[in-house]
Motif scaffolding. Structure first.
Motif, PDB file in Angstrom:
ATOM      1  N   THR A  74     -68.125 -43.371  36.464  1.00 19.68           N
ATOM      2  CA  THR A  74     -66.871 -42.881  35.890  1.00 19.68           C
ATOM      3  C   THR A  74     -67.066 -42.619  34.406  1.00 19.68           C
ATOM      4  OG1 THR A  74     -65.617 -44.227  37.471  1.00 19.68           O
ATOM      5  CG2 THR A  74     -64.404 -43.332  35.587  1.00 19.68           C
ATOM      6  N   MET A  75     -66.703 -41.416  33.979  1.00 18.54           N
ATOM      7  CA  MET A  75     -66.773 -41.056  32.569  1.00 18.54           C
ATOM      8  C   MET A  75     -65.348 -40.908  32.036  1.00 18.54           C
ATOM      9  SD  MET A  75     -68.713 -37.823  30.747  1.00 18.54           S
ATOM     10  CE  MET A  75     -70.310 -38.347  31.357  1.00 18.54           C
ATOM     11  N   ILE A  76     -65.043 -41.697  31.017  1.00 15.31           N
ATOM     12  CA  ILE A  76     -63.677 -41.748  30.475  1.00 15.31           C
ATOM     13  C   ILE A  76     -63.720 -41.362  29.003  1.00 15.31           C
ATOM     14  CG2 ILE A  76     -61.627 -43.180  30.163  1.00 15.31           C
ATOM     15  CD1 ILE A  76     -63.061 -45.156  32.189  1.00 15.31           C
ATOM     16  N   SER A  77     -63.025 -40.298  28.657  1.00  8.95           N
ATOM     17  CA  SER A  77     -62.950 -39.884  27.252  1.00  8.95           C
ATOM     18  C   SER A  77     -61.816 -40.607  26.552  1.00  8.95           C
ATOM     19  CB  SER A  77     -62.729 -38.373  27.153  1.00  8.95           C
ATOM     20  OG  SER A  77     -63.888 -37.668  27.507  1.00  8.95           O
ATOM     21  N   LEU A  78     -62.105 -41.068  25.346  1.00  2.90           N
ATOM     22  CA  LEU A  78     -61.095 -41.689  24.491  1.00  2.90           C
ATOM     23  C   LEU A  78     -60.786 -40.690  23.377  1.00  2.90           C
ATOM     24  CD1 LEU A  78     -62.478 -44.073  26.014  1.00  2.90           C
ATOM     25  CD2 LEU A  78     -62.134 -45.452  23.955  1.00  2.90           C
TER      26      LEU A  78
ATOM     27  N   LEU B 229     -57.829 -24.367  21.192  1.00  5.53           N
ATOM     28  CA  LEU B 229     -57.510 -24.748  22.570  1.00  5.53           C
ATOM     29  C   LEU B 229     -56.040 -25.095  22.695  1.00  5.53           C
ATOM     30  CD1 LEU B 229     -60.616 -27.037  23.251  1.00  5.53           C
ATOM     31  CD2 LEU B 229     -60.330 -24.626  23.846  1.00  5.53           C
ATOM     32  N   PRO B 230     -55.444 -24.776  23.831  1.00  5.55           N
ATOM     33  CA  PRO B 230     -54.012 -25.047  23.981  1.00  5.55           C
ATOM     34  C   PRO B 230     -53.691 -26.536  23.969  1.00  5.55           C
ATOM     35  CG  PRO B 230     -54.978 -24.310  26.053  1.00  5.55           C
ATOM     36  CD  PRO B 230     -55.998 -24.081  25.008  1.00  5.55           C
ATOM     37  N   GLY B 231     -54.552 -27.345  24.531  1.00  4.95           N
ATOM     38  CA  GLY B 231     -54.298 -28.783  24.577  1.00  4.95           C
ATOM     39  C   GLY B 231     -54.931 -29.538  23.436  1.00  4.95           C
ATOM     40  N   SER B 232     -55.457 -28.812  22.444  1.00  3.67           N
ATOM     41  CA  SER B 232     -56.061 -29.407  21.258  1.00  3.67           C
ATOM     42  C   SER B 232     -57.096 -30.474  21.631  1.00  3.67           C
ATOM     43  CB  SER B 232     -54.974 -29.977  20.347  1.00  3.67           C
ATOM     44  OG  SER B 232     -55.526 -30.414  19.132  1.00  3.67           O
TER      45      SER B 232
ATOM     46  N   LYS C   2     -62.275 -32.730  27.417  1.00  2.00           N
ATOM     47  CA  LYS C   2     -62.693 -32.229  28.727  1.00  2.00           C
ATOM     48  C   LYS C   2     -63.914 -31.322  28.585  1.00  2.00           C
ATOM     49  CE  LYS C   2     -57.998 -32.435  30.636  1.00  2.00           C
ATOM     50  NZ  LYS C   2     -56.852 -31.642  31.167  1.00  2.00           N
ATOM     51  N   ASN C   3     -63.919 -30.475  27.556  1.00  2.00           N
ATOM     52  CA  ASN C   3     -65.070 -29.616  27.315  1.00  2.00           C
ATOM     53  C   ASN C   3     -66.314 -30.443  26.983  1.00  2.00           C
ATOM     54  OD1 ASN C   3     -63.676 -27.247  27.790  1.00  2.00           O
ATOM     55  ND2 ASN C   3     -63.267 -26.829  25.619  1.00  2.00           N
ATOM     56  N   GLN C   4     -66.119 -31.501  26.227  1.00  2.00           N
ATOM     57  CA  GLN C   4     -67.241 -32.366  25.866  1.00  2.00           C
ATOM     58  C   GLN C   4     -67.840 -33.038  27.095  1.00  2.00           C
ATOM     59  OE1 GLN C   4     -65.322 -34.904  22.998  1.00  2.00           O
ATOM     60  NE2 GLN C   4     -65.687 -33.509  21.285  1.00  2.00           N
ATOM     61  N   GLN C   5     -66.976 -33.508  27.990  1.00  2.00           N
ATOM     62  CA  GLN C   5     -67.469 -34.121  29.216  1.00  2.00           C
ATOM     63  C   GLN C   5     -68.267 -33.130  30.050  1.00  2.00           C
ATOM     64  OE1 GLN C   5     -64.117 -35.743  31.312  1.00  2.00           O
ATOM     65  NE2 GLN C   5     -64.043 -37.608  30.096  1.00  2.00           N
TER      66      GLN C   5
ATOM     67  N   GLY D 100     -70.859 -34.295  41.020  1.00  2.00           N
ATOM     68  CA  GLY D 100     -69.807 -34.713  41.934  1.00  2.00           C
ATOM     69  C   GLY D 100     -69.914 -36.149  42.398  1.00  2.00           C
ATOM     70  N   ASP D 101     -70.973 -36.846  41.956  1.00  2.00           N
ATOM     71  CA  ASP D 101     -71.137 -38.251  42.337  1.00  2.00           C
ATOM     72  C   ASP D 101     -70.463 -39.140  41.299  1.00  2.00           C
ATOM     73  OD1 ASP D 101     -71.938 -40.612  43.503  1.00  2.00           O
ATOM     74  OD2 ASP D 101     -73.959 -40.558  42.649  1.00  2.00           O
ATOM     75  N   GLY D 102     -69.182 -39.025  41.184  1.00  2.00           N
ATOM     76  CA  GLY D 102     -68.439 -39.805  40.205  1.00  2.00           C
ATOM     77  C   GLY D 102     -67.167 -39.094  39.792  1.00  2.00           C
ATOM     78  N   LYS D 103     -66.596 -39.585  38.710  1.00  2.00           N
ATOM     79  CA  LYS D 103     -65.303 -39.066  38.265  1.00  2.00           C
ATOM     80  C   LYS D 103     -65.286 -38.967  36.754  1.00  2.00           C
ATOM     81  CE  LYS D 103     -60.338 -40.038  38.697  1.00  2.00           C
ATOM     82  NZ  LYS D 103     -59.326 -40.904  39.349  1.00  2.00           N
ATOM     83  N   SER D 104     -64.677 -37.916  36.241  1.00  2.00           N
ATOM     84  CA  SER D 104     -64.474 -37.778  34.802  1.00  2.00           C
ATOM     85  C   SER D 104     -62.979 -37.643  34.531  1.00  2.00           C
ATOM     86  CB  SER D 104     -65.228 -36.552  34.266  1.00  2.00           C
ATOM     87  OG  SER D 104     -64.787 -35.365  34.896  1.00  2.00           O
TER      88      SER D 104
END
Length: 422
Positions: free
Chosen positions: A191-195, A308-311, A317-320, A377-381
């Protein structure tokens, strides 16, 4: 003219074959020898394979008595020659099984020596500079391994020309983080979680990384990327652990220059950009579609925020996506098995990758493979679950109930079902 021995007659007293009547044996008489013109005379025994005389080889003939060239010893009773001599023996067939075995053994030894040499070389370049032992009041360890991956805006080692080329500007006082991610590697998927860097967090009590001084908790809140600027990686790790309850096992950080060099070393990274992007601050200028980004373009892509619209959320998301694609490119056989690409890639990464003191090359490889798995696809971001209500100074508030559920699932080795609505 009669040339027969004396005593020969054709009368009734025929002594044919008996010699003369003398009491002593007849002397040996030489028989005339008929010979073809132009051929030197030879002794009666000078036959090829027998030397001079009957059964007496000449000293320099090279043949043994009674031996015919190319055959074994002759039978003294006139029988056929013996078994074939050494000149008639067939050449032995090559033992391909033995050759293949030794070839494979040599290959294994060469690969082993090369692998050990590469490991020692890479290990000597790894920058184990972050001391996590000074982080206090740490949470209990859970299932799996947690990496805190940080992309900083550090210009360390960059020349003035490189800063201009990468659109990185001048040196900054107190470098900050451009991206912060938690990568959880567990049995139930990665699992990759962006802060988001604008996350509003509480600064806990901590120990100064250089001074060793104890700083008590004051209930102060700030954006999470400011904690890195205040006291570096140890305070950032301490703040993440305090606000999530998740223990960070390893830390990895890379700056602007190192990031671009890694991308160039692997020959660029292919990305599918979903929309046109133009951002003067980051230098991004992309058209929609699939394209291969070099180091400069990649850095501008992951730094793009205002176009980007969501700043900041869209930027994470792009970084991930990009980091997963980069890890996937690094882990391909065309990179790993090609020394002309592997060594420049490892050199560029290890020269600028800053990790904690307990992190080994095995951990670095595990981190990259996990990132590759997420892209496959072997995980979640996902982003850290956020509250609909924003915080002060344009910050983002975490959804604390969801954060707790997420952390519990990671610590217990459960499949992550928590989602982020933003």
């Amino acid at each position: 003219m009669n040339q027969w021995p004396d005593g020969w007659t054709n009368s009734s007293g025929d002594r044919h074959g008996r010699g003369s009547g003398a009491p002593e044996p007849d002397p040996t008489r030489a028989m005339p020898h008929t010979q073809r013109p132009g051929i030197p005379p030879q002794s009666r025994g000078d036959v090829r394979g027998q030397g001079a005389g009957y059964g007496n080889p000449s000293p320099d003939s090279g043949y043994s008595p009674g031996q015919v060239y190319g055959r074994g010893a002759a039978d003294p009773h006139g029988g056929p020659p013996g078994p074939p001599g050494p000149h008639d023996e067939p050449r032995p067939r090559p033992n391909w099984g033995r050759r293949i075995k030794w070839g494979l053994l040599t290959l294994v030894v060469v690969m082993l020596v090369w692998s050990v040499g590469t490991y020692l070389w890479a290990d000597s370049k790894l920058r184990n500079e972050v001391d996590l032992s000074i982080v206090q009041d740490r949470p209990e360890s859970g299932d799996g391994t947690n990496y805190l991956i940080v992309g900083s805006d550090s210009r360390e080692g960059m020349t003035k020309e490189e800063k201009q080329e990468l659109n990185a500007g001048g040196p900054k006082e107190g470098a900050r983080t451009d991206s912060i991610m938690i990568l959880h590697v567990g049995d139930n998927g990665n699992t990759m979680i962006s802060l988001p860097r604008d996350s509003w967090v509480e600064i806990p009590a901590f120990t100064g990384s250089e001074s060793g001084e104890k700083y008590p908790a004051q209930g102060k809140h700030t954006k999470i990327n400011a904690t890195y600027a205040q006291d570096g990686a140890p305070l950032l790790v301490r703040t993440v652990e305090h606000n999530t309850g998740l223990r960070i096992d390893h830390y990895a950080e890379i700056g602007f220059g190192g990031f671009a060099k890694i991308v160039d070393a692997v020959g660029g990274v292919e990305m599918n950009i979903p929309r046109d992007i133009k951002d003067e601050k980051s230098g991004a200028d992309f058209k929609k579609g699939t394209q291969t980004l070099d180091g400069k373009q990649a850095l501008s892509f992951v730094r793009t925020r205002y176009a980007l619209p969501g700043s900041d959320l869209d930027r994470t998301k792009n970084q991930q996506k990009f980091l997963s694609a980069l890890a996937n490119q690094v882990a391909t056989p065309t990179t790993v098995l090609n020394p002309f690409r592997l060594y420049p890639t490892m050199g560029a990464g290890l020269d600028t990758l800053i990790v904690d003191k307990d992190m080994s090359l095995w951990n670095v490889a595990s981190m990259f493979w996990a990132m590759k798995g997420v892209s496959g696809g072997d995980g979640k971001s996902m982003n850290m679950p956020l509250s609909a209500q924003g915080g002060p100074q344009g910050s983002l508030q975490w959804d604390k109930p969801k954060v707790k559920q997420l952390v519990d699932q990671l610590n217990n080795g459960e499949k992550v079902t928590v989602t982020s609505d933003r």
